[in-house]
Write a protein that holds these residues in place. Structure first.
Motif, PDB file in Angstrom:
ATOM      1  N   PHE A 126       3.972 -12.988  -5.288  1.00 22.57           N
ATOM      2  CA  PHE A 126       5.104 -13.507  -4.520  1.00 22.57           C
ATOM      3  C   PHE A 126       6.034 -12.378  -4.084  1.00 22.57           C
ATOM      4  CE2 PHE A 126       9.545 -14.967  -4.577  1.00 22.57           C
ATOM      5  CZ  PHE A 126       9.507 -15.920  -3.562  1.00 22.57           C
ATOM      6  N   HIS A 127       6.385 -11.484  -5.025  1.00 22.37           N
ATOM      7  CA  HIS A 127       7.272 -10.368  -4.691  1.00 22.37           C
ATOM      8  C   HIS A 127       6.673  -9.497  -3.589  1.00 22.37           C
ATOM      9  CE1 HIS A 127       8.734 -10.773  -9.106  1.00 22.37           C
ATOM     10  NE2 HIS A 127       9.484 -11.500  -8.310  1.00 22.37           N
ATOM     11  N   GLN A 128       5.372  -9.233  -3.696  1.00 20.40           N
ATOM     12  CA  GLN A 128       4.716  -8.400  -2.688  1.00 20.40           C
ATOM     13  C   GLN A 128       4.728  -9.081  -1.323  1.00 20.40           C
ATOM     14  OE1 GLN A 128       0.397  -7.869  -2.883  1.00 20.40           O
ATOM     15  NE2 GLN A 128       0.679  -5.665  -2.603  1.00 20.40           N
ATOM     16  N   GLY A 129       4.456 -10.377  -1.313  1.00 26.33           N
ATOM     17  CA  GLY A 129       4.471 -11.116  -0.053  1.00 26.33           C
ATOM     18  C   GLY A 129       5.844 -11.085   0.608  1.00 26.33           C
ATOM     19  N   VAL A 130       6.887 -11.313  -0.171  1.00 24.93           N
ATOM     20  CA  VAL A 130       8.248 -11.266   0.374  1.00 24.93           C
ATOM     21  C   VAL A 130       8.582  -9.856   0.841  1.00 24.93           C
ATOM     22  CG1 VAL A 130      10.694 -11.563  -0.172  1.00 24.93           C
ATOM     23  CG2 VAL A 130       9.020 -13.205  -1.038  1.00 24.93           C
ATOM     24  N   SER A 131       8.160  -8.849   0.057  1.00 25.44           N
ATOM     25  CA  SER A 131       8.417  -7.460   0.425  1.00 25.44           C
ATOM     26  C   SER A 131       7.812  -7.133   1.786  1.00 25.44           C
ATOM     27  CB  SER A 131       7.833  -6.531  -0.657  1.00 25.44           C
ATOM     28  OG  SER A 131       7.913  -5.188  -0.262  1.00 25.44           O
ATOM     29  N   ARG A 132       6.599  -7.578   2.016  1.00 22.11           N
ATOM     30  CA  ARG A 132       5.952  -7.313   3.294  1.00 22.11           C
ATOM     31  C   ARG A 132       6.626  -8.080   4.427  1.00 22.11           C
ATOM     32  NH1 ARG A 132      -0.511  -7.386   1.487  1.00 22.11           N
ATOM     33  NH2 ARG A 132      -0.477  -5.324   0.480  1.00 22.11           N
TER      34      ARG A 132
ATOM     35  N   VAL B 159       9.960  -9.034   4.602  1.00 17.65           N
ATOM     36  CA  VAL B 159      11.330  -8.623   4.924  1.00 17.65           C
ATOM     37  C   VAL B 159      11.496  -7.115   5.042  1.00 17.65           C
ATOM     38  CG1 VAL B 159      12.251 -10.684   3.811  1.00 17.65           C
ATOM     39  CG2 VAL B 159      12.063  -8.583   2.484  1.00 17.65           C
ATOM     40  N   GLY B 160      10.490  -6.346   4.616  1.00 16.46           N
ATOM     41  CA  GLY B 160      10.562  -4.897   4.771  1.00 16.46           C
ATOM     42  C   GLY B 160      11.349  -4.168   3.699  1.00 16.46           C
ATOM     43  N   LEU B 161      11.632  -4.827   2.579  1.00 15.58           N
ATOM     44  CA  LEU B 161      12.300  -4.176   1.453  1.00 15.58           C
ATOM     45  C   LEU B 161      11.260  -3.701   0.452  1.00 15.58           C
ATOM     46  CD1 LEU B 161      15.199  -6.736   0.832  1.00 15.58           C
ATOM     47  CD2 LEU B 161      15.380  -4.497   1.952  1.00 15.58           C
ATOM     48  N   SER B 162      11.623  -2.736  -0.395  1.00 13.75           N
ATOM     49  CA  SER B 162      10.691  -2.309  -1.443  1.00 13.75           C
ATOM     50  C   SER B 162      10.437  -3.466  -2.386  1.00 13.75           C
ATOM     51  CB  SER B 162      11.273  -1.126  -2.221  1.00 13.75           C
ATOM     52  OG  SER B 162      12.321  -1.551  -3.086  1.00 13.75           O
TER      53      SER B 162
END
Length: 209
Positions: free
Chosen positions: A47-53, A55-58
């Motif tokens: 989930f964190h990786q998906g959101v990161s991709r 929104v462009g945040l680390s």
């Protein structure tokens, strides 16, 4: 009324606080190792990786923001965070981002398998350390226990439902699930139980009848 739930037993606090922070740092490191393995992440990190991709945040920043958002859900559940809860929100993402900055991507399969295995083992140890410190549940664990207390549903059902939900959303957002996800799901329970027994101060362990 105190905002934080303060520990009742302060006799071992001098050992438990360092144990808490060592556990949280190692947990963030383990997340970074599994990320670099590129063989599939645990459900929340998918989930964190998906959101990161999206929104462009680390990914570490997303871990922090997600932890803070989940912590807000404690309010209607009348859960009180502990020192470990707030530290969890702040430390995991920073430790993960630092690990990723120091550890380059691996392309050969053999080192990636090693990273996955070490990451899962380290995650189990870290879980035992920070939970065994008894200074407050992490935001995600506290959400499950809070829902259990308010609804009466079983913890197993709540954990499975929440993790399947974030896993599905993460995959839809582009997060990576794979063999590592399955390996983590099968091994983290026994590993955490093994290390938790050895990392909990003896005076805080439940007494056997």
């Amino acid at each position: 009324m105190a905002i934080l739930a303060l520990p009742r037993d302060t006799a071992t606090l001098g050992r438990r606080l360092p144990q808490l922070f060592v556990g949280l740092v190692l947990y963030g490191v383990s997340m970074g190792l599994m990320y670099r393995a590129e063989l599939g992440l645990d459900p929340w990190d998918v989930f964190h990786q998906g959101v990161s991709r999206l929104v462009g945040l680390s990914i570490g920043t997303v871990v922090i923001l997600t932890g803070a958002a989940v912590l807000l859900l404690w309010i209607p559940l009348r859960q009180r965070p502990g020192i470990g809860t707030v530290s969890n929100v702040l430390v995991l993402g920073v430790a993960m981002d630092r690990t990723l900055a120091l550890l380059p991507a691996q392309h050969a399969l053999a080192p990636r398998i090693v990273l996955l295995a070490v990451g899962i083992l380290l995650n189990g140890l870290a879980t035992g350390l920070y939970i065994g410190a008894e200074l407050g549940a992490g935001p995600r664990d506290g959400l499950m226990t809070g829902l259990h207390r308010r609804t009466g549903w079983s913890l197993r059902l709540l954990r499975t439902g929440l993790e399947l939900t974030v896993l599905l959303v993460g995959v839809l957002l582009g997060g990576q699930a794979g063999v590592g996800t399955v390996a983590y799901a099968l091994s983290i329970g026994p590993l955490a139980q093994f290390f938790l027994h050895r990392c909990t101060p003896a005076r805080l362990r439940p007494r056997k009848e």
